[in-house]
Write a protein that holds these residues in place. Structure first.
Motif, PDB file in Angstrom:
ATOM      1  N   LEU A 187      14.181   2.895   2.839  1.00  0.00           N
ATOM      2  CA  LEU A 187      12.601   2.629   2.420  1.00  0.00           C
ATOM      3  C   LEU A 187      12.151   2.581   1.110  1.00  0.00           C
ATOM      4  O   LEU A 187      11.302   1.685   0.774  1.00  0.00           O
ATOM      5  CB  LEU A 187      11.555   3.253   3.374  1.00  0.00           C
ATOM      6  CG  LEU A 187      11.728   3.071   4.922  1.00  0.00           C
ATOM      7  CD1 LEU A 187      10.780   3.953   5.626  1.00  0.00           C
ATOM      8  CD2 LEU A 187      11.667   1.715   5.344  1.00  0.00           C
ATOM      9  N   ARG A 188      12.881   3.220   0.291  1.00  0.00           N
ATOM     10  CA  ARG A 188      12.682   3.166  -1.147  1.00  0.00           C
ATOM     11  C   ARG A 188      13.231   1.765  -1.752  1.00  0.00           C
ATOM     12  O   ARG A 188      12.845   1.818  -3.099  1.00  0.00           O
ATOM     13  CB  ARG A 188      13.070   4.296  -1.999  1.00  0.00           C
ATOM     14  CG  ARG A 188      14.568   4.554  -1.918  1.00  0.00           C
ATOM     15  CD  ARG A 188      14.840   5.864  -2.637  1.00  0.00           C
ATOM     16  NE  ARG A 188      16.395   6.363  -2.304  1.00  0.00           N
ATOM     17  CZ  ARG A 188      17.536   6.262  -2.869  1.00  0.00           C
ATOM     18  NH1 ARG A 188      17.461   5.371  -3.838  1.00  0.00           N
ATOM     19  NH2 ARG A 188      18.432   6.457  -2.616  1.00  0.00           N
TER      20      ARG A 188
ATOM     21  N   VAL B 176      16.064   1.122   9.230  1.00  0.00           N
ATOM     22  CA  VAL B 176      16.273   2.775   9.170  1.00  0.00           C
ATOM     23  C   VAL B 176      17.287   3.157   9.429  1.00  0.00           C
ATOM     24  O   VAL B 176      18.428   3.720   8.954  1.00  0.00           O
ATOM     25  CB  VAL B 176      15.086   3.439   9.112  1.00  0.00           C
ATOM     26  CG1 VAL B 176      15.440   5.090   8.890  1.00  0.00           C
ATOM     27  CG2 VAL B 176      13.721   3.304   8.157  1.00  0.00           C
TER      28      VAL B 176
ATOM     29  N   ARG C 228      11.181  -2.910  -2.152  1.00  0.00           N
ATOM     30  CA  ARG C 228      10.418  -1.678  -2.112  1.00  0.00           C
ATOM     31  C   ARG C 228       8.923  -2.074  -1.443  1.00  0.00           C
ATOM     32  O   ARG C 228       8.068  -1.603  -2.032  1.00  0.00           O
ATOM     33  CB  ARG C 228      10.229  -1.209  -3.650  1.00  0.00           C
ATOM     34  CG  ARG C 228      11.397  -0.564  -4.302  1.00  0.00           C
ATOM     35  CD  ARG C 228      11.020   0.131  -5.614  1.00  0.00           C
ATOM     36  NE  ARG C 228      12.236   0.851  -6.107  1.00  0.00           N
ATOM     37  CZ  ARG C 228      12.261   1.846  -6.882  1.00  0.00           C
ATOM     38  NH1 ARG C 228      10.845   2.140  -7.544  1.00  0.00           N
ATOM     39  NH2 ARG C 228      13.438   2.326  -7.403  1.00  0.00           N
TER      40      ARG C 228
ATOM     41  N   GLN D 147      12.142  -7.841   8.333  1.00  0.00           N
ATOM     42  CA  GLN D 147      11.873  -6.563   7.644  1.00  0.00           C
ATOM     43  C   GLN D 147      12.688  -6.125   6.145  1.00  0.00           C
ATOM     44  O   GLN D 147      12.242  -5.577   5.578  1.00  0.00           O
ATOM     45  CB  GLN D 147      11.740  -5.464   8.674  1.00  0.00           C
ATOM     46  CG  GLN D 147      10.888  -4.221   8.454  1.00  0.00           C
ATOM     47  CD  GLN D 147       9.666  -4.461   8.006  1.00  0.00           C
ATOM     48  OE1 GLN D 147       9.048  -4.371   6.892  1.00  0.00           O
ATOM     49  NE2 GLN D 147       8.760  -4.790   9.195  1.00  0.00           N
TER      50      GLN D 147
ATOM     51  N   GLY E 266      13.573   8.021   7.413  1.00  0.00           N
ATOM     52  CA  GLY E 266      13.425   6.853   6.133  1.00  0.00           C
ATOM     53  C   GLY E 266      12.243   7.460   5.015  1.00  0.00           C
ATOM     54  O   GLY E 266      12.324   7.322   4.093  1.00  0.00           O
TER      55      GLY E 266
ATOM     56  N   ILE F 175       7.196  -3.483   2.284  1.00  0.00           N
ATOM     57  CA  ILE F 175       7.144  -3.209   3.848  1.00  0.00           C
ATOM     58  C   ILE F 175       6.326  -4.283   4.446  1.00  0.00           C
ATOM     59  O   ILE F 175       5.353  -4.747   3.915  1.00  0.00           O
ATOM     60  CB  ILE F 175       6.383  -1.806   4.405  1.00  0.00           C
ATOM     61  CG1 ILE F 175       6.927  -1.559   5.723  1.00  0.00           C
ATOM     62  CG2 ILE F 175       5.024  -1.688   4.291  1.00  0.00           C
ATOM     63  CD1 ILE F 175       6.821  -0.138   6.172  1.00  0.00           C
TER      64      ILE F 175
ATOM     65  N   ILE G  76      11.649   6.437  11.679  1.00  0.00           N
ATOM     66  CA  ILE G  76      10.925   6.224  10.533  1.00  0.00           C
ATOM     67  C   ILE G  76      10.739   7.580   9.757  1.00  0.00           C
ATOM     68  O   ILE G  76      10.623   7.429   8.448  1.00  0.00           O
ATOM     69  CB  ILE G  76       9.669   5.707  10.894  1.00  0.00           C
ATOM     70  CG1 ILE G  76       9.903   4.368  11.710  1.00  0.00           C
ATOM     71  CG2 ILE G  76       8.450   5.660  10.032  1.00  0.00           C
ATOM     72  CD1 ILE G  76       8.590   3.910  12.446  1.00  0.00           C
TER      73      ILE G  76
ATOM     74  N   ILE H 175      11.005  -1.664  11.741  1.00  0.00           N
ATOM     75  CA  ILE H 175      11.002  -0.617  10.829  1.00  0.00           C
ATOM     76  C   ILE H 175      12.044   0.241  11.222  1.00  0.00           C
ATOM     77  O   ILE H 175      12.830   0.661  10.295  1.00  0.00           O
ATOM     78  CB  ILE H 175       9.415  -0.256  10.406  1.00  0.00           C
ATOM     79  CG1 ILE H 175       8.575  -1.403   9.945  1.00  0.00           C
ATOM     80  CG2 ILE H 175       9.702   1.049   9.538  1.00  0.00           C
ATOM     81  CD1 ILE H 175       7.119  -0.771  10.043  1.00  0.00           C
TER      82      ILE H 175
ATOM     83  N   VAL I 284      11.519  -4.775   2.784  1.00  0.00           N
ATOM     84  CA  VAL I 284      12.123  -3.434   2.554  1.00  0.00           C
ATOM     85  C   VAL I 284      13.109  -3.190   1.171  1.00  0.00           C
ATOM     86  O   VAL I 284      12.933  -2.214   0.412  1.00  0.00           O
ATOM     87  CB  VAL I 284      12.548  -2.786   3.637  1.00  0.00           C
ATOM     88  CG1 VAL I 284      13.129  -1.083   3.278  1.00  0.00           C
ATOM     89  CG2 VAL I 284      11.567  -2.446   4.725  1.00  0.00           C
TER      90      VAL I 284
END
Length: 321
Positions: free
Chosen positions: A256-257, A250, A62, A55, A305, A64, A302, A246, A59
């Protein structure tokens, strides 16, 4: 030393939290810090850790990847057909399993780049395909994995869980050299600013495809290790690992950006999640209530994030004015 802590504060915080939680877990476990307890804990953590690494690669650019669990299911069921027999056959089987994982990631990357479709949409669609193939390979849980090989990678080496040895090798033999390569730097450049990366001469399409291919490869590694731990194949494992991967990245400080975080942090986040689950089991919380607490932790991780992504977008809007 202080400079190292400042530059890696996310990973340092995750490591401190993990050590505290592990101490609590070992303190509440009836058998304490025995090799048996640590081995079981490390095996479960490494499975999720490998999924979190998969993951992470999506990530950091940028994206997912909602197909991580599905790739694990596909490679796990494939392994249950191929990893029993002669040494040569098992060797070719391992290569085939890893190649299948990488191929899944490559498909994701090609569709994202050349189809110009958001990764979350692409991987949601491909996840259904991968799970369908996994169900065709193994409609019901079954199959077999060579027990000698499984024991070799899931037990211990002189009292140290093999899973921890493999984790250390992954960090020092793969990640530390990789992050200094052109591709490693390119992943962070693309995640930080695609426009700036493109203007600096980086082939952003190739880097994004490589990132998703690596995600697929490590999804395959996670499925392979799951096969060694369980010695069977099961197409129904996808959902839990996708969501947990995910949350793990985080918790490990991966934003997550994109453009921020590391493989070490992703693994630490996975170890934290699994340690929390193990701690709840031995802390007296009713078994029926444990999924509720795990769900709250996942949702909170999440949400943190997602809030970071919103803050970043708001800052960009302010500067855009």
């Amino acid at each position: 030393m202080l400079d190292y802590i400042r530059s890696n504060r996310r990973e340092v915080i995750a490591a401190i939290v993990l050590l505290v939680l592990l101490s609590l877990y070992l303190g509440t476990h009836p058998r304490g810090a025995s090799t048996y307890v640590l081995t079981i804990w490390a095996n479960q953590c490494l499975i999720l850790g490998l999924a979190a690494i998969a993951q992470f690669f999506a990530v950091v650019v940028r994206g997912i990847d909602l197909s991580v669990g599905a790739v694990m299911a596909l490679t796990n069921t494939l392994a249950s057909h191929l990893l029993d027999g002669s040494a040569i056959g098992i060797g070719f089987g391992i290569v085939a399993v890893l190649a299948a994982g990488a191929a899944c990631g490559l498909v994701n990357g090609l569709v994202v780049v050349y189809g110009r479709i958001q990764p979350i949409v692409v991987t949601l669609a491909t996840a259904s395909i991968f799970i369908g193939v996994a169900l065709m390979l193994r409609p019901t849980p079954g199959g077999a994995i060579n027990y000698d090989l499984a024991d070799a990678v899931t037990l211990d080496v002189f009292g140290v869980p093999t899973a921890l040895v493999l984790s250390g090798l992954l960090i020092f033999a793969f990640w530390i050299p990789f992050r200094r390569t052109g591709l490693g730097l390119g992943l962070y450049a693309l995640g930080s600013s695609e426009q700036a990366a493109f203007q600096s001469g980086l082939d952003t399409r190739l880097v994004r495809i490589a990132a998703f291919t690596l995600a697929g490869l490590f999804g395959g590694v996670a499925g392979l290790y799951y096969s060694f731990v369980t010695t069977t194949g099961d197409a129904g494992i996808a959902a839990n690992f996708t969501l947990n991967s995910i949350a793990a990245v985080v918790l490990g400080g991966v934003l997550l950006r994109g453009g921020v975080g590391s493989l070490v942090g992703a693994m630490a986040g996975a170890f934290i999640l699994k340690t929390i689950a193990s701690l709840m089991f031995f802390s007296g919380i009713p078994s029926l209530a444990q999924p509720l607490f795990e769900g709250l932790i996942l949702a909170a991780a999440i949400a943190v994030g997602g809030a970071d992504v919103l803050r970043a977008r708001n800052r960009l809007e302010v500067f855009g004015r």
